[in-house]
Design a protein around this motif. Sequence first.
Motif, PDB file in Angstrom:
ATOM      1  N   MET A   1       0.848  -1.188   0.000  1.00  0.00           N
ATOM      2  CA  MET A   1       0.000   0.000   0.000  1.00  0.00           C
ATOM      3  C   MET A   1       0.887   1.242   0.000  1.00  0.00           C
ATOM      4  SD  MET A   1      -2.853   1.077   2.767  1.00  0.00           S
ATOM      5  CE  MET A   1      -4.165   2.115   2.223  1.00  0.00           C
ATOM      6  N   ASP A   2       0.452   2.235  -0.665  1.00  0.00           N
ATOM      7  CA  ASP A   2       1.191   3.478  -0.768  1.00  0.00           C
ATOM      8  C   ASP A   2       1.114   4.235   0.565  1.00  0.00           C
ATOM      9  OD1 ASP A   2       2.470   5.710  -1.590  1.00  0.00           O
ATOM     10  OD2 ASP A   2       1.106   6.156  -3.246  1.00  0.00           O
ATOM     11  N   THR A   3       2.270   4.567   1.122  1.00  0.00           N
ATOM     12  CA  THR A   3       2.289   5.266   2.414  1.00  0.00           C
ATOM     13  C   THR A   3       1.823   6.713   2.290  1.00  0.00           C
ATOM     14  OG1 THR A   3       4.637   5.794   2.117  1.00  0.00           O
ATOM     15  CG2 THR A   3       4.094   3.815   3.389  1.00  0.00           C
ATOM     16  N   ARG A   4       1.722   7.223   1.060  1.00  0.00           N
ATOM     17  CA  ARG A   4       1.219   8.594   0.889  1.00  0.00           C
ATOM     18  C   ARG A   4      -0.221   8.717   1.372  1.00  0.00           C
ATOM     19  NH1 ARG A   4       2.611   9.614  -5.216  1.00  0.00           N
ATOM     20  NH2 ARG A   4       2.018   7.439  -5.204  1.00  0.00           N
ATOM     21  N   VAL A   5      -0.960   7.629   1.292  1.00  0.00           N
ATOM     22  CA  VAL A   5      -2.347   7.645   1.776  1.00  0.00           C
ATOM     23  C   VAL A   5      -2.359   7.947   3.269  1.00  0.00           C
ATOM     24  CG1 VAL A   5      -4.406   6.235   2.144  1.00  0.00           C
ATOM     25  CG2 VAL A   5      -3.155   6.066  -0.007  1.00  0.00           C
ATOM     26  N   LEU A   6      -1.488   7.276   4.016  1.00  0.00           N
ATOM     27  CA  LEU A   6      -1.411   7.533   5.452  1.00  0.00           C
ATOM     28  C   LEU A   6      -0.940   8.950   5.747  1.00  0.00           C
ATOM     29  CD1 LEU A   6       0.003   4.267   7.042  1.00  0.00           C
ATOM     30  CD2 LEU A   6      -2.311   5.158   7.126  1.00  0.00           C
ATOM     31  N   GLU A   7      -0.049   9.468   4.922  1.00  0.00           N
ATOM     32  CA  GLU A   7       0.414  10.840   5.119  1.00  0.00           C
ATOM     33  C   GLU A   7      -0.724  11.832   4.940  1.00  0.00           C
ATOM     34  OE1 GLU A   7       3.702  11.340   2.464  1.00  0.00           O
ATOM     35  OE2 GLU A   7       4.874   9.783   3.475  1.00  0.00           O
ATOM     36  N   VAL A   8      -1.576  11.609   3.955  1.00  0.00           N
ATOM     37  CA  VAL A   8      -2.725  12.489   3.726  1.00  0.00           C
ATOM     38  C   VAL A   8      -3.710  12.383   4.894  1.00  0.00           C
ATOM     39  CG1 VAL A   8      -4.744  12.883   2.258  1.00  0.00           C
ATOM     40  CG2 VAL A   8      -2.511  12.469   1.218  1.00  0.00           C
ATOM     41  N   ILE A   9      -3.968  11.167   5.321  1.00  0.00           N
ATOM     42  CA  ILE A   9      -4.876  10.956   6.451  1.00  0.00           C
ATOM     43  C   ILE A   9      -4.320  11.629   7.702  1.00  0.00           C
ATOM     44  CG2 ILE A   9      -5.837   9.221   8.021  1.00  0.00           C
ATOM     45  CD1 ILE A   9      -6.032   7.369   5.539  1.00  0.00           C
ATOM     46  N   SER A  10      -3.030  11.425   7.964  1.00  0.00           N
ATOM     47  CA  SER A  10      -2.402  12.037   9.139  1.00  0.00           C
ATOM     48  C   SER A  10      -2.469  13.555   9.076  1.00  0.00           C
ATOM     49  CB  SER A  10      -0.943  11.590   9.256  1.00  0.00           C
ATOM     50  OG  SER A  10      -0.863  10.229   9.559  1.00  0.00           O
ATOM     51  N   SER A  11      -2.262  14.104   7.902  1.00  0.00           N
ATOM     52  CA  SER A  11      -2.329  15.554   7.737  1.00  0.00           C
ATOM     53  C   SER A  11      -3.732  16.081   8.029  1.00  0.00           C
ATOM     54  CB  SER A  11      -1.909  15.928   6.321  1.00  0.00           C
ATOM     55  OG  SER A  11      -2.066  17.299   6.105  1.00  0.00           O
ATOM     56  N   GLN A  12      -4.733  15.375   7.538  1.00  0.00           N
ATOM     57  CA  GLN A  12      -6.111  15.800   7.787  1.00  0.00           C
ATOM     58  C   GLN A  12      -6.472  15.666   9.260  1.00  0.00           C
ATOM     59  OE1 GLN A  12      -8.600  13.684   4.994  1.00  0.00           O
ATOM     60  NE2 GLN A  12      -7.890  14.921   3.277  1.00  0.00           N
ATOM     61  N   ILE A  13      -5.991  14.612   9.899  1.00  0.00           N
ATOM     62  CA  ILE A  13      -6.220  14.448  11.340  1.00  0.00           C
ATOM     63  C   ILE A  13      -5.565  15.599  12.090  1.00  0.00           C
ATOM     64  CG2 ILE A  13      -5.652  13.040  13.363  1.00  0.00           C
ATOM     65  CD1 ILE A  13      -6.045  10.558  11.536  1.00  0.00           C
ATOM     66  N   ASP A  14      -4.319  15.921  11.733  1.00  0.00           N
ATOM     67  CA  ASP A  14      -3.614  17.020  12.387  1.00  0.00           C
ATOM     68  C   ASP A  14      -4.362  18.335  12.221  1.00  0.00           C
ATOM     69  OD1 ASP A  14      -1.620  15.305  13.244  1.00  0.00           O
ATOM     70  OD2 ASP A  14      -0.233  15.829  11.627  1.00  0.00           O
ATOM     71  N   ASP A  15      -4.919  18.576  11.041  1.00  0.00           N
ATOM     72  CA  ASP A  15      -5.693  19.798  10.802  1.00  0.00           C
ATOM     73  C   ASP A  15      -6.908  19.861  11.726  1.00  0.00           C
ATOM     74  OD1 ASP A  15      -3.879  20.462   8.822  1.00  0.00           O
ATOM     75  OD2 ASP A  15      -5.214  19.918   7.160  1.00  0.00           O
ATOM     76  N   GLN A  16      -7.588  18.729  11.867  1.00  0.00           N
ATOM     77  CA  GLN A  16      -8.767  18.685  12.738  1.00  0.00           C
ATOM     78  C   GLN A  16      -8.385  18.877  14.205  1.00  0.00           C
ATOM     79  OE1 GLN A  16     -12.132  18.420  11.955  1.00  0.00           O
ATOM     80  NE2 GLN A  16     -11.362  18.850   9.916  1.00  0.00           N
ATOM     81  N   VAL A  17      -7.282  18.258  14.627  1.00  0.00           N
ATOM     82  CA  VAL A  17      -6.803  18.414  16.005  1.00  0.00           C
ATOM     83  C   VAL A  17      -6.508  19.884  16.281  1.00  0.00           C
ATOM     84  CG1 VAL A  17      -4.849  17.921  17.541  1.00  0.00           C
ATOM     85  CG2 VAL A  17      -5.945  16.060  16.311  1.00  0.00           C
ATOM     86  N   THR A  18      -5.817  20.527  15.358  1.00  0.00           N
ATOM     87  CA  THR A  18      -5.480  21.939  15.523  1.00  0.00           C
ATOM     88  C   THR A  18      -6.735  22.799  15.622  1.00  0.00           C
ATOM     89  OG1 THR A  18      -3.388  21.637  14.348  1.00  0.00           O
ATOM     90  CG2 THR A  18      -4.252  23.882  14.485  1.00  0.00           C
ATOM     91  N   ALA A  19      -7.703  22.527  14.763  1.00  0.00           N
ATOM     92  CA  ALA A  19      -8.943  23.311  14.778  1.00  0.00           C
ATOM     93  C   ALA A  19      -9.666  23.169  16.116  1.00  0.00           C
ATOM     94  CB  ALA A  19      -9.852  22.878  13.628  1.00  0.00           C
ATOM     95  N   ILE A  20      -9.738  21.954  16.628  1.00  0.00           N
ATOM     96  CA  ILE A  20     -10.420  21.733  17.908  1.00  0.00           C
ATOM     97  C   ILE A  20      -9.641  22.390  19.039  1.00  0.00           C
ATOM     98  CG2 ILE A  20     -11.075  19.979  19.610  1.00  0.00           C
ATOM     99  CD1 ILE A  20     -11.809  18.163  17.219  1.00  0.00           C
ATOM    100  N   GLN A  21      -8.321  22.262  19.031  1.00  0.00           N
ATOM    101  CA  GLN A  21      -7.514  22.884  20.077  1.00  0.00           C
ATOM    102  C   GLN A  21      -7.681  24.401  20.070  1.00  0.00           C
ATOM    103  OE1 GLN A  21      -3.684  21.232  19.068  1.00  0.00           O
ATOM    104  NE2 GLN A  21      -3.842  19.652  20.639  1.00  0.00           N
ATOM    105  N   GLU A  22      -7.718  24.992  18.887  1.00  0.00           N
ATOM    106  CA  GLU A  22      -7.918  26.436  18.792  1.00  0.00           C
ATOM    107  C   GLU A  22      -9.296  26.829  19.295  1.00  0.00           C
ATOM    108  OE1 GLU A  22      -7.048  27.464  14.737  1.00  0.00           O
ATOM    109  OE2 GLU A  22      -4.892  27.201  15.015  1.00  0.00           O
ATOM    110  N   HIS A  23     -10.290  26.024  18.955  1.00  0.00           N
ATOM    111  CA  HIS A  23     -11.664  26.309  19.395  1.00  0.00           C
ATOM    112  C   HIS A  23     -11.752  26.241  20.919  1.00  0.00           C
ATOM    113  CE1 HIS A  23     -16.037  26.490  18.861  1.00  0.00           C
ATOM    114  NE2 HIS A  23     -16.117  25.567  19.791  1.00  0.00           N
ATOM    115  N   LEU A  24     -11.177  25.187  21.488  1.00  0.00           N
ATOM    116  CA  LEU A  24     -11.215  25.042  22.941  1.00  0.00           C
ATOM    117  C   LEU A  24     -10.379  26.112  23.632  1.00  0.00           C
ATOM    118  CD1 LEU A  24     -10.950  21.167  23.334  1.00  0.00           C
ATOM    119  CD2 LEU A  24     -12.941  22.598  23.821  1.00  0.00           C
ATOM    120  N   GLY A  25      -9.210  26.386  23.057  1.00  0.00           N
ATOM    121  CA  GLY A  25      -8.305  27.363  23.663  1.00  0.00           C
ATOM    122  C   GLY A  25      -8.841  28.781  23.662  1.00  0.00           C
ATOM    123  N   SER A  26      -9.707  29.067  22.719  1.00  0.00           N
ATOM    124  CA  SER A  26     -10.257  30.423  22.637  1.00  0.00           C
ATOM    125  C   SER A  26     -11.494  30.591  23.523  1.00  0.00           C
ATOM    126  CB  SER A  26     -10.612  30.764  21.192  1.00  0.00           C
ATOM    127  OG  SER A  26     -11.668  29.942  20.736  1.00  0.00           O
TER     128      SER A  26
END
Length: 65
Positions: A1-26
Amino acid sequence: MDTRVLEVISSQIDDQVTAIQEHLGSGQAEDYAQYREMCGKLSGLLIARRITKDLQPNLEQDDDE
């Protein structure tokens, strides 16, 4: 399996984590129920991120074989 798929998934997860952290932090949670919901989502995303990071070496090893 192409590991780029996991990189894209990880990137999207990181984006969501950041958004939630910013929402909670504010302090934008309307009430305790919404705060708990956001914390639950954050927890689930962190678990998903850990799973994808744990899976990546296995996929890289499979690609080498």
